[in-house]
Design a protein around this motif. Sequence first.
Motif, mmCIF file in Angstrom:
data_model
loop_
_atom_site.group_PDB
_atom_site.id
_atom_site.type_symbol
_atom_site.label_atom_id
_atom_site.label_comp_id
_atom_site.label_asym_id
_atom_site.label_seq_id
_atom_site.Cartn_x
_atom_site.Cartn_y
_atom_site.Cartn_z
ATOM 1 N N UNK A 122 0.848 -1.189 0.000
ATOM 2 C CA UNK A 122 0.000 0.000 0.000
ATOM 3 C C UNK A 122 0.886 1.243 0.000
ATOM 4 N N UNK A 123 0.542 2.224 -0.796
ATOM 5 C CA UNK A 123 1.373 3.410 -0.984
ATOM 6 C C UNK A 123 0.622 4.654 -0.531
ATOM 7 N N UNK A 124 1.265 5.494 0.266
ATOM 8 C CA UNK A 124 0.702 6.788 0.659
ATOM 9 C C UNK A 124 1.096 7.801 -0.409
ATOM 10 N N UNK A 125 0.125 8.275 -1.149
ATOM 11 C CA UNK A 125 0.371 9.239 -2.212
ATOM 12 C C UNK A 125 -0.091 10.626 -1.781
ATOM 13 N N UNK A 126 0.489 11.675 -2.338
ATOM 14 C CA UNK A 126 0.080 13.036 -1.953
ATOM 15 C C UNK A 126 -1.346 13.332 -2.376
ATOM 16 N N UNK A 127 -2.003 14.218 -1.641
ATOM 17 C CA UNK A 127 -3.365 14.630 -1.980
ATOM 18 C C UNK A 127 -3.336 15.471 -3.252
ATOM 19 N N UNK A 128 -4.245 15.145 -4.163
ATOM 20 C CA UNK A 128 -4.411 15.921 -5.394
ATOM 21 C C UNK A 128 -5.897 16.205 -5.567
ATOM 22 N N UNK A 129 -6.216 17.390 -6.072
ATOM 23 C CA UNK A 129 -7.621 17.745 -6.274
ATOM 24 C C UNK A 129 -8.193 17.020 -7.475
ATOM 25 N N UNK A 130 -7.410 16.859 -8.526
ATOM 26 C CA UNK A 130 -7.836 16.046 -9.663
ATOM 27 C C UNK A 130 -8.966 16.626 -10.489
ATOM 28 N N UNK A 131 -9.022 17.940 -10.618
ATOM 29 C CA UNK A 131 -10.074 18.543 -11.447
ATOM 30 C C UNK A 131 -10.008 18.063 -12.891
ATOM 31 N N UNK A 132 -8.800 17.784 -13.372
ATOM 32 C CA UNK A 132 -8.629 17.387 -14.763
ATOM 33 C C UNK A 132 -9.352 16.084 -15.095
ATOM 34 N N UNK A 133 -9.614 15.254 -14.086
ATOM 35 C CA UNK A 133 -10.311 13.995 -14.327
ATOM 36 C C UNK A 133 -11.805 14.204 -14.577
#
Length: 414
Positions: free
Chosen positions: A24-35
């Motif tokens: 399991x990987x802890x990834x940075x928070x991203x808002x992801x509006x582009x999705x």
Amino acid sequence: MFQKLYAHWMYRWETALTTRDENRVVRPVEWGFDWLQDFIDRSGFSRKVFEAEQNPAKSEETMLALNDAIIADSEAFFGYTSPSDFHLEERHPQLFPTNVRPETLAQDARLKQQAVLGKLKTAPFLRFTSPVRTPYPENDLVNARWYPASHREAARDKPKQAIIVMPQWNADAFSHNALCSLFNRFGISALRLSKPYHDIRRPAELERSDYAVSSNLGRTISACRQAVVDIRCCLDWLESQGYEQFGILGTSLGSCYAFIASAFDARLQVNAFNHASTAFGDVVWTGQSTRHIRAAFEQAGMKQQQLFRLWSAISPVSYMRRFAQHPKKVLVVHATYDLTFIHEYSEEVLRSFSELGIDYVSKVLPCGHYTTGETPFKFIDGWYLGSFVYSAFRSLAENPLAPVKPAGLELAAH
């Protein structure tokens, strides 16, 4: 005294199962509006998103407003144009493991070797291009293993019936296949649908199906949208094959996707939710299996209530009244010692169903979320699911439900 000892034992067992995978990987928070760009452009949010990108302090406010807009225009958000490239593909089944435990990798190697030696039968898979597009072509080619009921099992004097099966998050490609074979014995055909970013749809850069649920807010919303649309497309194909009555079974994350699909598609009249909850954000925040995602949000200074609102557009609670608009036969299975979908949230689902007059059956397992897949609980769960699906479809064949849209029902959460 015995109950406390049992609970302690169960929680220890559940914790051991949820902590055995070390990838399991802890990834940075991203808002992801582009999705969500197509919806942003269509709903007039482009300016707000541009301002948020220039001033990150406005990002949360903008994402909250976007969730509200999705809920208000959810018919369009979960709408689609049916694909024109449905086709069946014959290939050897593969495991596509999501963990790196030695026994799992050995099983994967055995299956590949059997395929090479011609000792593994091929199987039919429904393939088509998802109407929801992502940057990953492999993810956008939908995959569903097809289990058609034989003419011998399917009674000629009843409607052709089919069920879509949605396994849990990070399921390998063999998960829930036994249920599909069981449904075939009842004369019910089954499509075992691979969720976005799962098994053959998983991008090569991933070991797990992380992009389905992650600390990228927009991508997680997009994955749910794609799953819901893919389910509805599968119904279109089944109808083209002459099927008349439909159901869906979803487990864990699959139950969330299944619920929202059923809320938007009246064709899904038999619904089995194996582990259910009201709010997507609450499960991610409190669930033991998503602790790495919570860690990312905590590092960004977020709280549970914020996440509840930031993922309200993909939470079943936002579509409860829409779900109740059409008559359905519903099963909800939850577990007393669940540390992933804690039982308080499952009980909220049952209360909402009761308040809305939904025809449902509740079954409770004396175990946890992961232990549901262990002996003897997997057999109890299989009995609950199998017997419900059998009786619900039999009842549907004898007394078809007529879709009715009651007047005055609100579609938004309250």
